[in-house]
Design an enzyme around this catalytic site. Structure first.
Site, PDB file in Angstrom:
ATOM      1  N   CYS A  46      75.234  55.069  48.723  1.00 45.47           N
ATOM      2  CA  CYS A  46      76.221  54.760  47.687  1.00 45.47           C
ATOM      3  C   CYS A  46      75.548  54.102  46.479  1.00 45.47           C
ATOM      4  O   CYS A  46      75.945  54.327  45.333  1.00 45.47           O
ATOM      5  CB  CYS A  46      77.326  53.870  48.237  1.00 45.47           C
ATOM      6  SG  CYS A  46      76.758  52.283  48.880  1.00 45.47           S
TER       7      CYS A  46
ATOM      8  N   ASP B 265      46.736  62.082  50.519  1.00 46.23           N
ATOM      9  CA  ASP B 265      47.632  61.057  49.988  1.00 46.23           C
ATOM     10  C   ASP B 265      49.092  61.255  50.392  1.00 46.23           C
ATOM     11  O   ASP B 265      49.962  60.634  49.808  1.00 46.23           O
ATOM     12  CB  ASP B 265      47.514  60.986  48.462  1.00 46.23           C
ATOM     13  CG  ASP B 265      47.915  62.307  47.794  1.00 46.23           C
ATOM     14  OD1 ASP B 265      48.266  63.256  48.518  1.00 46.23           O
ATOM     15  OD2 ASP B 265      47.859  62.374  46.556  1.00 46.23           O
ATOM     16  N   ASN B 266      49.366  62.123  51.369  1.00 48.76           N
ATOM     17  CA  ASN B 266      50.748  62.232  51.847  1.00 48.76           C
ATOM     18  C   ASN B 266      50.759  62.608  53.324  1.00 48.76           C
ATOM     19  O   ASN B 266      49.840  63.280  53.827  1.00 48.76           O
ATOM     20  CB  ASN B 266      51.548  63.228  51.004  1.00 48.76           C
ATOM     21  CG  ASN B 266      51.093  64.654  51.200  1.00 48.76           C
ATOM     22  OD1 ASN B 266      51.565  65.337  52.092  1.00 48.76           O
ATOM     23  ND2 ASN B 266      50.160  65.112  50.359  1.00 48.76           N
TER      24      ASN B 266
ATOM     25  N   LYS C 224      39.308  65.804  42.691  1.00 47.11           N
ATOM     26  CA  LYS C 224      38.481  64.872  43.464  1.00 47.11           C
ATOM     27  C   LYS C 224      37.322  65.595  44.147  1.00 47.11           C
ATOM     28  O   LYS C 224      36.213  65.072  44.224  1.00 47.11           O
ATOM     29  CB  LYS C 224      39.341  64.172  44.515  1.00 47.11           C
ATOM     30  CG  LYS C 224      40.197  63.038  43.991  1.00 47.11           C
ATOM     31  CD  LYS C 224      40.898  62.371  45.156  1.00 47.11           C
ATOM     32  CE  LYS C 224      41.787  61.229  44.691  1.00 47.11           C
ATOM     33  NZ  LYS C 224      42.505  60.604  45.815  1.00 47.11           N
TER      34      LYS C 224
END
Length: 544
Positions: free
Chosen positions: A120, A64-65, A16
Site C-alpha cells: 500500500c 553482482d546479482n 570489467k
C-alpha cells in the site's frame, strides 16, 4: 595448462573482463586470456556450450546479482566444476568454496529475503525516493517484460492457454486475460506514433488520474475512523502533475517509454524520436480524454495490497467473454506475430532502461513532493548497488586466491578448504570449513547433488530402463522438460520402448535440440524392489 573461467559483473565505461584481462597481462605477459562481454544465462548457451564448460578446470565468480550466481552455480553443479564464489557489500565480504562432491553448492542455502515496504505504501503512499524507485522498477517489469511474455504464452498455444485460464476461473486468470487483451487491442501499437500516444496516456494515468482519484477518495481534510488526520506523517498529500511538452523531464519520460514500447512490438525507431522538438510536436497531437473520478473506487490502506477495484463480478462469466474477444483480436494480428519482452539491464547506458525507471520514479516523487534524483543515483538504488570499498574487495580477492591454489593443486580434503565472512567495520572475521553435501544411499550406491548419471550411445527407451534396472531401480516414469515420455501405467507408452530417447524428446516433448548440444536430460521416477521411491540424480542421455 589449467583452464580458468572468471565471470564478472557490471561495467562502468569499459567491460570489467576487458579491464581485468589488460591488468593481468601487465602482471604476467605470458598469461593467455580471452575477455568476453556476453551476458551469462540460458540465452548465451550457444557461446558457453557443453564443450566450453567441460574444458574448464575452475570457475571464479564476481557477479553482482543473485540470479546470475545461481545460474553459474547450476552450470558448475551440472558439469562438476569447482566454483570459487565471493561477494562484497560495503565493509562486508564473503567467500564460499564450492568443490565437486566435497561441499554443498552455492544454491543449497539462501539468505533471508530483504524487508520490503508494504504494497500500500509503494502503490499509494510513498514517502521517500526508494519507494518511488521500487514502484518504478515493478512497473517497468510489468509493462515491458511480464505482459509481453504473457502475450507470447497465449499466442504460442491459444487454445491451451485459454483453456487453462477458464479452468482456473479466478481473479488472477481474469487479470491475465484482461492484460493480454488490452495489450493486443486497445493499447496495440503499429507505428512509432502509436507508441508515443501510449506513453503519453501512461503519463496521464500514472501521474495525474491516479492521484486525482486518490485525493477524491481521501481529501486533504480526511480523517481516520479514530478521528486522526488521514494524511499524517509519514503519509504525504499528493498533487497531480500537469503534463507539458516543454518540461524536459516529462519529454524524457515520453522518449524512453515510447522507444522501449516500440522495441516490444518490433517497431523501427525513427531518427527524430530522440529530437526534443519533433518529439514534442508529435506528443502534442495525442488526444487525452478527460478524467472523472469513480465514486466506488476502493483503495486499500493497510499492508494487504493496494488496488482500485469495483464491485465483485462473476469472474467465470467475464473470463468467457474475454476469451471470445481475444480470439477475435488474434485473427487480426499479422501471421506469426510475437512480442519481444525486455529484461531489465541496469548497466547499458544506451538501452533507455534506467532512463525510464528514473523518469517514472522522479515523476512519482514530484507527485508527493519527494526530492528527485539523477539517473546515476537512481541506478544505485534501483540496482541495489552499494559502493565497493577497495580494502574489502582486496581482502575477498586474496582469500579466493588462497583457495585457488588448493583447487589447482588438487587432491585436497574438505577440511583443507575455508569459507570466510568478514565485516571490516566491526571488525569481525569468521573462517570455517565448508558444509558437505547431503548424501543419498541405495543398496551399495550413494550419491549427492553433485552426481549426474550419464548414459551414452544414443539409447532407446528400453535400453535406458534396463540400464536403471541393473542398478536395482525400477523406472516407472520418465519425463523431459514438462512432457511425459514414458509411464508404466499407460499401455500406449509401451509402443515407445524401441524408440530412441532423443527422438521421443523431439517428437513427443517437442524439444528443439540446438546443433551445439550433444545430450539431453531426463528426470526419472524410480522405485526399489520394495516399492519405495528413490530420488535419483538427473540422467543425461548422450546422442552424439
Amino acid at each position: 595448462m589449467e583452464h580458468c573461467l572468471s565471470f564478472l559483473g557490471s561495467r562502468i565505461e569499459e567491460a570489467k573482463s576487458t579491464v581485468a584481462a589488460a591488468a593481468a597481462a601487465l602482471i604476467n605477459p605470458q598469461l593467455q586470456i580471452e575477455a568476453l562481454q556476453n551476458r551469462v544465462g540460458p540465452e548465451t548457451e550457444n557461446v558457453f556450450d557443453d564443450t566450453f564448460w567441460e574444458n574448464l578446470s575452475v570457475v571464479i565468480n564476481a557477479l553482482d546479482n543473485v540470479n546470475a550466481r545461481l545460474y553459474v552455480d547450476q552450470r558448475c553443479l551440472y558439469f562438476q566444476k569447482p566454483l570459487l564464489e565471493s561477494g562484497t557489500l560495503g565493509a562486508k565480504c564473503n567467500t564460499q568454496m564450492v568443490i565437486p562432491h566435497l561441499t554443498e553448492n552455492y544454491g543449497a542455502s539462501r539468505d533471508p529475503p530483504e524487508k520490503q515496504a508494504p504494497m500500500c505504501t509503494l502503490h499509494s503512499f510513498p514517502h521517500n525516493i526508494d519507494h518511488c524507485l521500487t514502484w518504478a522498477r515493478s512497473e517497468f517489469e510489468g509493462l515491458l517484460e511480464k505482459i509481453p511474455a504473457e502475450v507470447n504464452a497465449y499466442l504460442t498455444n491459444p487454445s491451451e492457454y485459454t483453456s487453462a485460464q477458464a479452468n482456473a476461473g479466478d481473479a488472477q486468470a481474469r487479470d491475465n486475460l484482461e492484460r493480454i487483451l488490452e495489450c493486443l487491442d486497445r493499447e496495440s501499437c503499429q507505428t512509432f506514433e502509436d507508441c508515443i500516444a501510449w506513453a503519453r496516456l501512461k503519463f496521464e494515468d500514472y501521474f495525474t488520474n491516479r492521484v486525482k482519484q486518490l485525493i477524491f477518495t481521501f481529501p486533504e481534510d480526511a480523517i481516520t475512523s479514530s478521528g486522526a488526520p488521514f494524511w499524517s506523517a509519514p503519509k504525504r498529500f499528493p498533487h497531480p502533475v500537469q503534463f507539458s511538452s516543454t518540461d524536459r523531464s516529462h519529454l524524457h519520460f515520453i522518449m524512453a517509454a515510447s522507444i522501449l514500447r516500440s522495441e516490444t512490438f518490433g517497431i523501427p525507431i525513427p531518427d527524430w524520436a530522440k529530437h526534443p522538438k519533433k518529439l514534442s510536436e508529435a506528443v502534442d497531437k495525442v488526444m487525452v480524454p478527460d478524467f472523472k473520478p469513480r465514486e466506488d473506487a476502493k483503495i486499500v490502506t493497510d499492508e494487504k495490497a493496494t488496488s482500485l477495484s469495483t464491485a465483485s463480478i462473476d469472474d467465470a462469466a467475464v473470463i468467457n467473454e474475454l476469451i471470445s474477444k481475444l480470439e477475435h483480436t488474434r485473427k487480426n494480428l499479422p501471421p506469426g506475430f510475437r512480442m519481444k519482452p525486455i529484461q531489465f539491464e541496469k548497466d547499458d547506458d544506451t538501452n533507455y532502461h534506467m532512463d525510464l525507471i528514473a523518469a517514472l520514479a522522479n515523476m512519482r516523487a514530484r507527485n508527493y513532493s519527494i526530492p528527485e534524483v539523477d539517473k546515476l543515483k537512481a541506478k544505485f538504488i534501483a540496482g541495489r548497488i552499494i559502493p565497493a570499498i577497495a580494502t574489502t574487495t582486496a581482502m575477498a580477492t586474496g582469500l579466493v586466491c588462497l583457495e585457488l591454489y588448493k583447487v589447482l593443486d588438487g587432491a585436497h580434503k574438505l577440511e583443507d578448504y575455508r569459507n570466510t565472512f568478514a565485516n571490516l567495520a566491526l571488525p569481525l572475521f569468521s573462517i570455517a570449513e565448508p558444509v558437505p553435501p547431503k548424501v543419498i544411499k541405495h543398496n551399495d550406491m550413494s550419491w549427492t547433488v553433485w552426481d549426474r548419471w550419464v548414459i551414452k550411445n544414443n539409447p532407446t527407451l528400453r535400453e535406458l530402463i534396463e540400464w536403471l534396472a541393473n542398478k536395482g531401480l525400477n523406472a516407472y516414469s520418465i519425463s523431459c522438460g514438462s512432457c511425459l515420455l514414458y509411464n508404466s501405467m499407460f499401455p500406449r507408452h509401451k509402443d515407445r520402448m524401441d524408440k530412441k530417447v532423443a527422438d521421443l524428446a523431439r517428437d513427443v516433448a517437442k524439444v528443439e535440440i540446438p546443433p551445439y548440444r550433444r545430450h539431453l536430460d531426463v528426470v526419472v521416477a524410480c522405485e526399489d524392489d520394495d516399492d519405495n521411491d528413490v530420488d535419483i540424480p538427473l540422467v543425461s542421455v548422450y546422442f552424439r
